[in-house]
Write a protein that holds these residues in place. Sequence first.
Motif, PDB file in Angstrom:
ATOM      1  N   MET A  97       0.837  -1.204   0.000  1.00  0.00           N
ATOM      2  CA  MET A  97       0.000   0.000   0.000  1.00  0.00           C
ATOM      3  C   MET A  97       0.869   1.251   0.000  1.00  0.00           C
ATOM      4  N   ARG A  98       1.914   1.237   0.835  1.00  0.00           N
ATOM      5  CA  ARG A  98       2.766   2.419   0.946  1.00  0.00           C
ATOM      6  C   ARG A  98       3.599   2.624  -0.317  1.00  0.00           C
ATOM      7  N   GLU A  99       4.000   1.529  -0.957  1.00  0.00           N
ATOM      8  CA  GLU A  99       4.724   1.652  -2.222  1.00  0.00           C
ATOM      9  C   GLU A  99       3.801   2.174  -3.325  1.00  0.00           C
ATOM     10  N   PHE A 100       2.560   1.721  -3.306  1.00  0.00           N
ATOM     11  CA  PHE A 100       1.550   2.226  -4.238  1.00  0.00           C
ATOM     12  C   PHE A 100       1.381   3.732  -4.061  1.00  0.00           C
ATOM     13  N   ALA A 101       1.290   4.163  -2.807  1.00  0.00           N
ATOM     14  CA  ALA A 101       1.142   5.598  -2.507  1.00  0.00           C
ATOM     15  C   ALA A 101       2.364   6.382  -2.981  1.00  0.00           C
ATOM     16  N   LYS A 102       3.550   5.822  -2.758  1.00  0.00           N
ATOM     17  CA  LYS A 102       4.795   6.506  -3.138  1.00  0.00           C
ATOM     18  C   LYS A 102       4.893   6.684  -4.646  1.00  0.00           C
ATOM     19  N   GLU A 103       4.487   5.650  -5.390  1.00  0.00           N
ATOM     20  CA  GLU A 103       4.538   5.766  -6.850  1.00  0.00           C
ATOM     21  C   GLU A 103       3.555   6.814  -7.361  1.00  0.00           C
ATOM     22  N   ILE A 104       2.377   6.873  -6.740  1.00  0.00           N
ATOM     23  CA  ILE A 104       1.412   7.907  -7.130  1.00  0.00           C
ATOM     24  C   ILE A 104       2.010   9.293  -6.917  1.00  0.00           C
ATOM     25  N   LEU A 105       2.695   9.467  -5.809  1.00  0.00           N
ATOM     26  CA  LEU A 105       3.283  10.760  -5.479  1.00  0.00           C
ATOM     27  C   LEU A 105       4.404  11.136  -6.451  1.00  0.00           C
ATOM     28  N   GLN A 106       5.212  10.157  -6.839  1.00  0.00           N
ATOM     29  CA  GLN A 106       6.435  10.455  -7.593  1.00  0.00           C
ATOM     30  C   GLN A 106       6.307  10.293  -9.107  1.00  0.00           C
ATOM     31  N   SER A 107       5.262   9.591  -9.565  1.00  0.00           N
ATOM     32  CA  SER A 107       5.167   9.277 -10.985  1.00  0.00           C
ATOM     33  C   SER A 107       4.044  10.055 -11.662  1.00  0.00           C
ATOM     34  N   ASN A 108       4.242  10.362 -12.941  1.00  0.00           N
ATOM     35  CA  ASN A 108       3.184  10.978 -13.730  1.00  0.00           C
ATOM     36  C   ASN A 108       2.384   9.950 -14.523  1.00  0.00           C
ATOM     37  N   ASP A 109       2.796   8.682 -14.456  1.00  0.00           N
ATOM     38  CA  ASP A 109       2.098   7.643 -15.207  1.00  0.00           C
ATOM     39  C   ASP A 109       0.641   7.526 -14.775  1.00  0.00           C
ATOM     40  N   ILE A 110       0.397   7.662 -13.461  1.00  0.00           N
ATOM     41  CA  ILE A 110      -0.972   7.560 -12.954  1.00  0.00           C
ATOM     42  C   ILE A 110      -1.834   8.684 -13.518  1.00  0.00           C
ATOM     43  N   ILE A 111      -1.219   9.863 -13.715  1.00  0.00           N
ATOM     44  CA  ILE A 111      -1.945  11.002 -14.275  1.00  0.00           C
ATOM     45  C   ILE A 111      -2.406  10.668 -15.686  1.00  0.00           C
ATOM     46  N   GLU A 112      -1.490  10.132 -16.475  1.00  0.00           N
ATOM     47  CA  GLU A 112      -1.803   9.815 -17.871  1.00  0.00           C
ATOM     48  C   GLU A 112      -2.888   8.744 -17.950  1.00  0.00           C
ATOM     49  N   GLU A 113      -2.834   7.769 -17.056  1.00  0.00           N
ATOM     50  CA  GLU A 113      -3.847   6.714 -17.071  1.00  0.00           C
ATOM     51  C   GLU A 113      -5.217   7.253 -16.688  1.00  0.00           C
ATOM     52  N   MET A 114      -5.248   8.193 -15.759  1.00  0.00           N
ATOM     53  CA  MET A 114      -6.527   8.697 -15.273  1.00  0.00           C
ATOM     54  C   MET A 114      -7.111   9.800 -16.148  1.00  0.00           C
ATOM     55  N   LYS A 115      -6.304  10.386 -17.009  1.00  0.00           N
ATOM     56  CA  LYS A 115      -6.792  11.495 -17.837  1.00  0.00           C
ATOM     57  C   LYS A 115      -7.880  11.042 -18.811  1.00  0.00           C
ATOM     58  N   ILE A 116      -7.714   9.861 -19.350  1.00  0.00           N
ATOM     59  CA  ILE A 116      -8.704   9.347 -20.302  1.00  0.00           C
ATOM     60  C   ILE A 116      -9.659   8.455 -19.521  1.00  0.00           C
TER      61      ILE A 116
END
Length: 332
Positions: free
Chosen positions: A207-226
Amino acid sequence: MVNIDIKNVETKTGYCFMGPIINAAIYYKRDYQLNFAGCLFFGFEPFNEEERKSFYERMSWDFSSDLFPEELIKYHGLDVIIDKRPEFLDFKSIVDSELELGNPIVLTFDGYNAHWTYYYQKHKVMHFCLIVGVDEESESFLVIDPYFSVEIKKLPFNEVEQSYNWHYTIRLVEPTVNIASVWEDILKKGISGNYENKYNKSSYQMMREFAKEILQSNDIIEEMKIQDSAGSYQILEKMKYITFSRLNFSWFLEYIIKEFSVKELEPMVKVMVQLSDKWNLVFGQLTKLGYLKQEDAINRLKKKIYDQIVENSEIEEDATRKMMKILQDKRR
């Protein structure tokens, strides 16, 4: 019109298969709560540069730890029998025969044709509903889908024929295991499974690694945009599972408290309900993330999501330790 008298009880479950099963169990006056003993799992696969899997591909839940559907037989006396695809006319005759006996049928079909859902003509996804009647005049099955609605819906024969996968018939049998003799082991397995996985990390670490990747990565942004993409849809479906599974685990705990007078678990029920609400906050925040455009607003929201997931992980880990302590004290 053939119809059986069954009340549609709306159920918030992590997996849509369980909505029809719960409604069938209530119809047959059987329990079902042990089915949720293993639903607390959270999985997140580490990023691999070679595979470059998306967020949703690396998120997982562990159905192998769930008690379903075989365990429904052992503990609750519900035999859920899978029947792989016959010809449609054969399936129609099976439905007619089962309904005449007073038995609903669980239908597995493509949610793309479920006009009452947000899957309709958008997402091809396996979905489940409970057939409770047939309307020959409109050439439709009467179905209930407690995952989405409390109303009886009409599902045309031709759409079922196009999207049918398989179905389940249900039979009542005598439970083969006395729950009183095994509930402690079932609870222990349900909570200790969070410490064992193929990545040698606990669910809480993931869970904490998932949270850390959300904080540090823009990949989640790109996935959620569409919002209609496979990525954003799948992330939200998996977050929905995480949200409702905590609520479902509280039902399991309530059952243990009621049946075996384990009052010590009562505070844990409240914690699990609160966790469901807290994971729902993450669900909403991730949805919003796809619509923001200003970088500062995006970064502020990512930090909120990070903080909320870390808080959730800490609460879940603490709750698990307390439940293990309660079990240890019971066995002394």
